[in-house]
Write an enzyme that holds these catalytic residues in place. Structure first.
Site, mmCIF file in Angstrom:
data_model
loop_
_atom_site.group_PDB
_atom_site.id
_atom_site.type_symbol
_atom_site.label_atom_id
_atom_site.label_comp_id
_atom_site.label_asym_id
_atom_site.label_seq_id
_atom_site.Cartn_x
_atom_site.Cartn_y
_atom_site.Cartn_z
ATOM 1 N N LYS A 1 6.296 -0.891 -4.097
ATOM 2 C CA LYS A 1 7.647 -1.254 -4.525
ATOM 3 C C LYS A 1 8.674 -0.311 -3.900
ATOM 4 C CE LYS A 1 5.959 -3.400 -8.774
ATOM 5 N NZ LYS A 1 5.755 -3.336 -10.251
ATOM 6 N N GLN B 1 6.524 1.076 -14.895
ATOM 7 C CA GLN B 1 5.286 0.368 -14.549
ATOM 8 C C GLN B 1 4.368 0.273 -15.773
ATOM 9 O OE1 GLN B 1 4.789 -1.155 -11.635
ATOM 10 N NE2 GLN B 1 2.763 -1.886 -12.154
ATOM 11 N N ASP C 1 12.798 -6.169 -14.304
ATOM 12 C CA ASP C 1 11.512 -6.791 -14.613
ATOM 13 C C ASP C 1 11.693 -8.009 -15.521
ATOM 14 O OD1 ASP C 1 9.117 -5.780 -13.521
ATOM 15 O OD2 ASP C 1 9.231 -3.968 -14.755
HETATM 16 N N1 GUN Z 1 2.300 -4.231 -14.340
HETATM 17 C C1 GUN Z 1 1.774 -5.353 -13.782
HETATM 18 N N2 GUN Z 1 2.753 -6.151 -13.317
HETATM 19 C C2 GUN Z 1 3.930 -5.523 -13.585
HETATM 20 C C3 GUN Z 1 5.292 -5.856 -13.329
HETATM 21 O O1 GUN Z 1 5.634 -6.912 -12.774
HETATM 22 N N3 GUN Z 1 6.198 -4.931 -13.742
HETATM 23 C C4 GUN Z 1 5.850 -3.788 -14.364
HETATM 24 N N4 GUN Z 1 6.809 -2.959 -14.757
HETATM 25 N N5 GUN Z 1 4.588 -3.459 -14.638
HETATM 26 C C5 GUN Z 1 3.639 -4.322 -14.228
#
Ligand code: GUN
Length: 294
Positions: A53, A97, A120
């Site tokens: 990311k 995350q 998100d």
């Molecule tokens: N863990 C797995 N997928 C995601 C996501 O799209 N965003 C976040 N913050 N954590 C995740």
């Protein structure tokens, strides 16, 4: 022949478009989108995701900050990071995350993210807005799935989409998105989960199957009707018995279902890259303020 849905290529195209928009945003409004990423603990998959990311942010010209905290970090420390980032004008998006270590309550953290920085789309305010069909940040994986279906499958109106999995990250939001009365969606949606006694009974009715259980290879040809479209959201690490090496596989037994499907996303290279591309778009929109602001 089954058509391969190339998420990697679409994501690259979206990043290229975004790079230009970012330049224009800087020239016209002196705004550079900024994303803050918080990783707590040593989950290997999470480390890979956060790194990807941050790299994607650099590629399109965003500012990105990555904080990596130890697994035993107290909850209050996480709250404090979020509070500081909420106040910073150069940070337009905040991503914590998931999953978080068990001493930290996920929902308590998500609640503290300013909803207009919640790229998100996990804050209850954005979740509620999605359900109501109001402007909101749409969670990245569901948004990526919709973009792939829009490009490769066309109108979904009246089609039967079966979603397997009811997570807050994928299953629930993608079902809500697909049932909306919008030109891109308007599908008939069924959601299945671990409570289903005979999963195939439901999935065999799907024009489009979205597999989001997180169980390697659980979906085979016996779950599909001829000519179905399959979106495989699974990213599972398994050890290849032949080589002894780790590799990524989806929730769908790709080779086995191939003769039966009209189109399918590969793993890797399908949904995964789209999740990151959509995160970048959400962050761009947070920076322009075009989604919504209180
Ligand atoms: N863990 C797995 N997928 C995601 C996501 O799209 N965003 C976040 N913050 N954590 C995740």
């Amino acid at each position: 022949m089954a058509m391969l849905i190339d998420g990697k290529a679409v994501a690259a195209e979206l990043r290229a478009q975004l790079r230009q928009k970012v330049q224009r945003l800087w020239q016209e409004r002196a705004i550079r989108p900024g994303l803050a990423l918080l990783l707590v603990g040593d989950n290997p998959a999470s480390q890979v995701y956060v790194r990807s990311k941050a790299k994607a942010c650099q590629e399109v010209g965003f500012l990105s900050i990555v904080e990596h905290l130890p697994a035993d970090t107290p909850q209050q420390v996480v709250f404090d990071y979020v509070a500081r980032w909420n106040e910073r004008e150069d940070i337009h998006g905040i991503l914590v995350q998931l999953p978080l270590p068990k001493q930290i309550e996920e929902q308590e953290v998500l609640l503290r993210i300013a909803p207009w920085k919640d790229v998100d789309g996990f804050h209850p305010e954005n979740v509620g807005r999605l359900v109501l069909g109001l402007p909101c940040f749409v969670p990245c994986t569901p948004a990526g799935i919709l973009e792939l279906l829009r490009r490769y499958v066309g109108p979904l109106s009246g089609k039967h989409v079966v979603v397997v999995g009811r997570s807050n990250i994928v299953g629930k939001p993608v079902a809500n998105l697909l049932m909306q009365k919008t030109p891109d969606a308007n599908a008939i949606v069924t959601v299945c989960h671990t409570g289903a006694h005979d999963l195939a009974q439901y999935t065999r009715q799907a024009d489009v199957l979205i597999a989001a259980m997180g169980v390697a290879g659980i979906v085979g040809p016996e779950h599909l009707k001829e000519g179905a479209v399959v979106i495989d959201v699974g990213i599972n690490r398994v050890v290849d018995p032949a080589s002894g090496k780790e590799r990524l596989v989806g929730d769908v037994r790709f080779e086995e279902v191939l003769p039966r499907v009209a189109a399918i996303t590969p793993v890797p290279g399908g949904v995964g890259p789209m999740t990151i591309a959509m995160l970048l778009w959400n962050t761009y929109r947070a920076a322009t303020g075009e989604v919504w602001r209180r």
